[in-house]
Design a protein around this motif. Structure first.
Motif, PDB file in Angstrom:
ATOM      1  N   ILE A 175      32.151  53.443  85.947  1.00 19.78           N
ATOM      2  CA  ILE A 175      32.172  53.671  84.501  1.00 19.78           C
ATOM      3  C   ILE A 175      32.392  55.155  84.239  1.00 19.78           C
ATOM      4  CG2 ILE A 175      30.912  53.452  82.338  1.00 19.78           C
ATOM      5  CD1 ILE A 175      29.244  51.236  83.665  1.00 19.78           C
ATOM      6  N   VAL A 176      33.483  55.474  83.538  1.00 22.26           N
ATOM      7  CA  VAL A 176      33.834  56.882  83.304  1.00 22.26           C
ATOM      8  C   VAL A 176      33.689  57.290  81.845  1.00 22.26           C
ATOM      9  CG1 VAL A 176      35.352  57.026  85.308  1.00 22.26           C
ATOM     10  CG2 VAL A 176      36.305  56.298  83.111  1.00 22.26           C
ATOM     11  N   GLY A 177      33.144  56.401  81.018  1.00 21.76           N
ATOM     12  CA  GLY A 177      32.953  56.735  79.615  1.00 21.76           C
ATOM     13  C   GLY A 177      32.556  55.517  78.811  1.00 21.76           C
ATOM     14  N   ILE A 178      32.503  55.692  77.489  1.00 19.38           N
ATOM     15  CA  ILE A 178      32.147  54.601  76.581  1.00 19.38           C
ATOM     16  C   ILE A 178      33.261  54.386  75.573  1.00 19.38           C
ATOM     17  CG2 ILE A 178      29.663  54.939  76.852  1.00 19.38           C
ATOM     18  CD1 ILE A 178      29.653  56.368  74.141  1.00 19.38           C
ATOM     19  N   LYS A 179      33.255  53.194  74.955  1.00 18.35           N
ATOM     20  CA  LYS A 179      34.311  52.826  74.004  1.00 18.35           C
ATOM     21  C   LYS A 179      33.680  52.252  72.745  1.00 18.35           C
ATOM     22  CE  LYS A 179      38.568  51.550  72.639  1.00 18.35           C
ATOM     23  NZ  LYS A 179      39.314  50.470  73.304  1.00 18.35           N
ATOM     24  N   ALA A 180      34.182  52.714  71.605  1.00 20.33           N
ATOM     25  CA  ALA A 180      33.777  52.154  70.313  1.00 20.33           C
ATOM     26  C   ALA A 180      35.044  51.837  69.516  1.00 20.33           C
ATOM     27  CB  ALA A 180      32.892  53.135  69.549  1.00 20.33           C
ATOM     28  N   ARG A 181      35.179  50.594  69.103  1.00 19.89           N
ATOM     29  CA  ARG A 181      36.359  50.196  68.311  1.00 19.89           C
ATOM     30  C   ARG A 181      35.972  50.226  66.836  1.00 19.89           C
ATOM     31  NH1 ARG A 181      39.757  45.500  69.443  1.00 19.89           N
ATOM     32  NH2 ARG A 181      37.901  44.199  69.184  1.00 19.89           N
ATOM     33  N   MET A 182      36.612  51.151  66.105  1.00 25.33           N
ATOM     34  CA  MET A 182      36.212  51.412  64.721  1.00 25.33           C
ATOM     35  C   MET A 182      37.307  51.003  63.743  1.00 25.33           C
ATOM     36  SD  MET A 182      33.127  52.460  64.896  1.00 25.33           S
ATOM     37  CE  MET A 182      32.977  52.989  63.192  1.00 25.33           C
ATOM     38  N   SER A 183      37.499  49.699  63.594  1.00 24.71           N
ATOM     39  CA  SER A 183      38.435  49.202  62.577  1.00 24.71           C
ATOM     40  C   SER A 183      37.842  47.969  61.897  1.00 24.71           C
ATOM     41  CB  SER A 183      39.802  48.884  63.193  1.00 24.71           C
ATOM     42  OG  SER A 183      39.697  47.942  64.232  1.00 24.71           O
ATOM     43  N   LYS A 184      38.425  47.620  60.785  1.00 26.05           N
ATOM     44  CA  LYS A 184      37.877  46.601  59.884  1.00 26.05           C
ATOM     45  C   LYS A 184      37.546  45.290  60.581  1.00 26.05           C
ATOM     46  CE  LYS A 184      40.848  44.821  57.037  1.00 26.05           C
ATOM     47  NZ  LYS A 184      41.811  44.715  55.904  1.00 26.05           N
ATOM     48  N   THR A 185      38.446  44.801  61.416  1.00 27.50           N
ATOM     49  CA  THR A 185      38.238  43.495  62.047  1.00 27.50           C
ATOM     50  C   THR A 185      37.127  43.521  63.093  1.00 27.50           C
ATOM     51  OG1 THR A 185      39.985  44.022  63.637  1.00 27.50           O
ATOM     52  CG2 THR A 185      40.606  42.714  61.716  1.00 27.50           C
ATOM     53  N   VAL A 186      36.735  44.712  63.516  1.00 17.88           N
ATOM     54  CA  VAL A 186      35.740  44.845  64.592  1.00 17.88           C
ATOM     55  C   VAL A 186      34.332  45.051  64.052  1.00 17.88           C
ATOM     56  CG1 VAL A 186      35.079  46.162  66.646  1.00 17.88           C
ATOM     57  CG2 VAL A 186      37.507  45.804  66.124  1.00 17.88           C
ATOM     58  N   ILE A 187      34.191  45.871  62.999  1.00 17.52           N
ATOM     59  CA  ILE A 187      32.864  46.338  62.581  1.00 17.52           C
ATOM     60  C   ILE A 187      32.207  45.498  61.498  1.00 17.52           C
ATOM     61  CG2 ILE A 187      33.388  48.726  63.202  1.00 17.52           C
ATOM     62  CD1 ILE A 187      33.565  49.067  59.982  1.00 17.52           C
ATOM     63  N   GLY A 188      32.937  44.566  60.880  1.00 20.07           N
ATOM     64  CA  GLY A 188      32.353  43.796  59.781  1.00 20.07           C
ATOM     65  C   GLY A 188      31.982  44.695  58.620  1.00 20.07           C
ATOM     66  N   ASP A 189      30.724  44.622  58.207  1.00 18.10           N
ATOM     67  CA  ASP A 189      30.254  45.424  57.063  1.00 18.10           C
ATOM     68  C   ASP A 189      29.461  46.653  57.493  1.00 18.10           C
ATOM     69  OD1 ASP A 189      31.322  43.549  55.252  1.00 18.10           O
ATOM     70  OD2 ASP A 189      29.531  42.280  55.455  1.00 18.10           O
ATOM     71  N   ASN A 190      29.643  47.077  58.727  1.00 13.65           N
ATOM     72  CA  ASN A 190      28.767  48.114  59.276  1.00 13.65           C
ATOM     73  C   ASN A 190      29.253  49.543  59.096  1.00 13.65           C
ATOM     74  OD1 ASN A 190      26.644  46.475  60.204  1.00 13.65           O
ATOM     75  ND2 ASN A 190      27.875  45.824  61.948  1.00 13.65           N
ATOM     76  N   GLY A 191      30.433  49.711  58.480  1.00 11.18           N
ATOM     77  CA  GLY A 191      30.896  51.060  58.176  1.00 11.18           C
ATOM     78  C   GLY A 191      30.950  51.970  59.387  1.00 11.18           C
ATOM     79  N   ILE A 192      30.473  53.194  59.201  1.00 14.73           N
ATOM     80  CA  ILE A 192      30.539  54.210  60.250  1.00 14.73           C
ATOM     81  C   ILE A 192      29.381  54.094  61.250  1.00 14.73           C
ATOM     82  CG2 ILE A 192      29.169  56.058  59.158  1.00 14.73           C
ATOM     83  CD1 ILE A 192      32.660  56.481  60.814  1.00 14.73           C
ATOM     84  N   THR A 193      28.415  53.222  60.967  1.00 14.30           N
ATOM     85  CA  THR A 193      27.199  53.143  61.788  1.00 14.30           C
ATOM     86  C   THR A 193      27.468  52.935  63.276  1.00 14.30           C
ATOM     87  OG1 THR A 193      25.980  52.296  59.882  1.00 14.30           O
ATOM     88  CG2 THR A 193      24.955  52.000  62.034  1.00 14.30           C
ATOM     89  N   PRO A 194      28.381  52.055  63.684  1.00 15.82           N
ATOM     90  CA  PRO A 194      28.614  51.895  65.132  1.00 15.82           C
ATOM     91  C   PRO A 194      29.042  53.193  65.820  1.00 15.82           C
ATOM     92  CG  PRO A 194      29.607  50.073  63.923  1.00 15.82           C
ATOM     93  CD  PRO A 194      29.178  51.074  62.901  1.00 15.82           C
ATOM     94  N   LEU A 195      29.824  54.014  65.132  1.00 18.26           N
ATOM     95  CA  LEU A 195      30.246  55.281  65.727  1.00 18.26           C
ATOM     96  C   LEU A 195      29.069  56.244  65.830  1.00 18.26           C
ATOM     97  CD1 LEU A 195      32.426  57.045  66.916  1.00 18.26           C
ATOM     98  CD2 LEU A 195      33.140  57.677  64.604  1.00 18.26           C
ATOM     99  N   GLU A 196      28.212  56.231  64.834  1.00 15.66           N
ATOM    100  CA  GLU A 196      27.008  57.063  64.901  1.00 15.66           C
ATOM    101  C   GLU A 196      26.145  56.648  66.090  1.00 15.66           C
ATOM    102  OE1 GLU A 196      26.374  58.104  60.156  1.00 15.66           O
ATOM    103  OE2 GLU A 196      25.484  56.273  60.984  1.00 15.66           O
ATOM    104  N   MET A 197      26.059  55.347  66.331  1.00 13.20           N
ATOM    105  CA  MET A 197      25.299  54.843  67.481  1.00 13.20           C
ATOM    106  C   MET A 197      25.974  55.249  68.798  1.00 13.20           C
ATOM    107  SD  MET A 197      24.427  51.044  65.926  1.00 13.20           S
ATOM    108  CE  MET A 197      23.134  50.529  67.063  1.00 13.20           C
ATOM    109  N   ALA A 198      27.307  55.197  68.816  1.00 15.61           N
ATOM    110  CA  ALA A 198      28.047  55.592  70.019  1.00 15.61           C
ATOM    111  C   ALA A 198      27.838  57.075  70.330  1.00 15.61           C
ATOM    112  CB  ALA A 198      29.530  55.299  69.834  1.00 15.61           C
TER     113      ALA A 198
END
Length: 369
Positions: A148-171
């Motif tokens: 494992i050489v890093g982490i991935k966060a997919r930040m687009s409408k179809t991925v995050i539902g109603d969660n806005g920027i929160t997943p990126l903040e968690m990442a």
């Protein structure tokens, strides 16, 4: 001195003569001329290029998945690519299964772990934030530090539902608690808006799909110019990665960016079985040809699939033809010829130069293309 393998009569992409000796899977000598015995000799035809092994830093190659999957050697060694990085297909709960399969491949395979614990089992893996478990990511990183050489966060409408920027903040929180390891962020349709995503990213973070043709991309469709806040992020040192994919590369966006002085930092495919077999991606060489048509020089294109991804993902023994580095080498030709290239939106350009891998060398083992 005797070596396991000597490559003779090669030239670098800059046109300089180069010969390389490999022993025990590592580069043992690099020079204009090498006169030495070897167990195996490759005598290249005049005009054949030698580069560090190509690295594709955004692929999907865990064959047990159903949405996005492929087979590492179909997109790697068979295509002139010595190293691939799977970009978040798996999360902490299934990445060990992926690792067991990946280590059987001839191609060097690494992974970004998706912050969602099962990865991309479904398109909306970040719609349910209970799937993001910081401790599980940390555990996976501790157990598979060489994979494992890093982490991935997919930040687009179809991925995050109603969660806005929160997943990126968690990442970002996960990243900070794990030695600021590399992080790749996928962008697409809003929400969240691109300016908000970029505001949360730091120098060295990788923005993939940088030249997509979507309204939430880097191009202001009204003025036909790169958005000001995108320049701010670019100048800050955020890595702009191609991540071509089925829907994420547009010739006009790439050309407009280049005309304004903005170049992609790294070149990758976002390849999986469907866009490999049916297009528009096909392979890394085709993506490289597209950047050549846009106006990039071959030398910088090669750098963006070798030294640059090696630096971004902390591969200390890859990306350069230097003594002590891994014996990963791509041998290729560049031929004059006509080839129709298609982007993700169906727009076409005509290539006048075609790049063709001839041999792929991984850890000193030679494979013909």
């Amino acid at each position: 001195m005797s070596y396991d393998l000597v490559i003779k009569n090669g030239k670098t992409i800059e046109g300089n003569p180069i010969e390389i000796a490999i022993s025990a899977g590592k580069i043992a000598k690099v020079a204009d001329k090498i006169e030495a015995k070897s167990k195996k000799l490759i005598e290249l035809e005049t005009g054949t290029y030698v580069s560090p092994g190509w690295i594709d830093d955004h692929v999907h190659c865990f064959e047990k998945m159903t949405l996005y999957y492929d087979f590492p050697d179909e997109i790697g060694v068979k295509k002139g690519v010595t190293t691939v990085i799977d970009a978040g297909t798996t999360g902490a709960e299934n990445i060990h299964d992926f690792y067991d399969l990946a280590k059987q491949a001839k191609t060097n395979v690494y992974a970004l772990v998706n912050i969602s614990k099962w990865g991309i089992v479904e398109q909306d893996e970040l719609a349910d934030l209970s799937k993001v478990k910081e401790e599980l990511v940390h555990k996976a990183l501790a157990e598979l530090p060489d994979f494992i050489v890093g982490i991935k966060a997919r930040m687009s409408k179809t991925v995050i539902g109603d969660n806005g920027i929160t997943p990126l903040e968690m990442a970002k929180k996960i990243q900070k608690k794990n030695n600021d390891l590399p992080m790749m962020v996928h962008i697409g349709s809003a929400p969240p808006e691109l300016d908000e995503i970029l505001a949360h990213m730091s120098k060295g973070d990788i923005l993939t799909h940088c030249f997509n043709g979507k309204p939430n991309g880097i191009l202001n469709k009204e003025t036909d110019q790169i958005k000001d806040f995108v320049w701010t992020a670019y100048d800050k040192g955020i890595v702009f990665d191609i991540g071509h994919g089925t829907d994420s590369f547009n010739f006009h966006v790439a050309e407009t960016a280049l005309n304004e002085g903005m170049k992609a930092t790294s070149i990758s495919t976002d390849i999986y079985i469907r866009n490999r077999e049916k297009g528009p991606v096909h392979d890394l060489a085709t993506t490289m040809e597209k950047l050549r048509v846009v106006g990039y020089e071959w030398a910088e294109i090669i750098e963006k699939v070798t030294a640059t991804p090696a630096k971004n993902f902390h591969f200390d023994t890859k990306g350069h033809l230097r003594e002590g580095y891994d014996g990963d080498i791509t041998i290729f030709t560049i031929e004059t010829g006509q080839k129709k290239l298609t982007d993700s939106n169906g727009f076409t350009r005509e290539a006048k130069e075609v790049i063709k891998p001839v041999k792929t060398i991984i850890g000193g083992t030679v494979y013909d293309n």
